[in-house]
Design a protein around this motif. Sequence first.
Motif: not given
Length: 275
Positions: A122-149
């Motif tokens: 289990h993993h995430r493709d990227g890390t938080e922009l501001f680790p340890g700040t709890q901002l990830a709970k409210i920030l909009p996405p900075f990147a998307l992975t799109v998978l096209i089978p």
Amino acid sequence: MEGVRSIARFAAADPAPANAALRSDGVVVLDGLLTSDTVDALREAVMRRHPEFADKALLTDFQNNGEGRFIAPVAISRAVYDSGVLHLPALMALAEGALGPDWVVDGFGMLMAFPGCTEQHHHRDGTELFPGTQLAKILPPFALTVLIPLVDVDSDNGATGFHLGTHRYPPPDSLPEPAMAPLPRGSLIAWNYETLHWGLPNRSDRPRPALYLTLCRPFWTDMTNFGGTARTRLMVDEDVVPLLDRRFARASGGGRWVHAGLGKVLRKVGEQPAG
């Protein structure tokens, strides 16, 4: 994965509810974007151009992605461009809703799961922009992975599992039940770079090839997977360059481009392609 939750899915003509699901769940499926014949022709063109994808021992530019899996660049050839996979209207609308009107393409390639590959960690493709700040709970996405089978995907041949809502970083001891979605040819699945996910085993006797796109806000580039490496993040054929717009003009960050001066010659977004 019996009893798993379903991932929200929408028809190509429903970008508004798809964006809402992506915001809340961190992952969404779009159906009916390409015909199965178009996907079959695209798969044949990609495998013809990249015979190394059929034999990992022949790969020279790839990232191991677990036992029996790899990630490798795919050339943006005329066949890829003409398939329409790079400019699907529903995907454009989803990207703009999630990332803003100035979103760009950071990478393009193949995610391959060979027969017999085991369940991925289990993993995430990227890390938080501001680790340890709890901002990830409210920030909009900075990147998307799109998978096209490039083949029909189900629980037997290596679908992707998700913990919905984990782009908001819930406590590890309160993760939601796993979720997955079958993906017929012509559909795609897109997820927030911070959503917790993993590849399921490929129990079939055939490989599961899928194209991927990394879409992001213009200030960001993928340093987690490409920073400090010589891996290719974008490969473009010479005759395709005049057809692409500046969403493809990433000029900084780790990794490399296979076209000299690519960012200097691309069209502005919204301009018509040459020819």
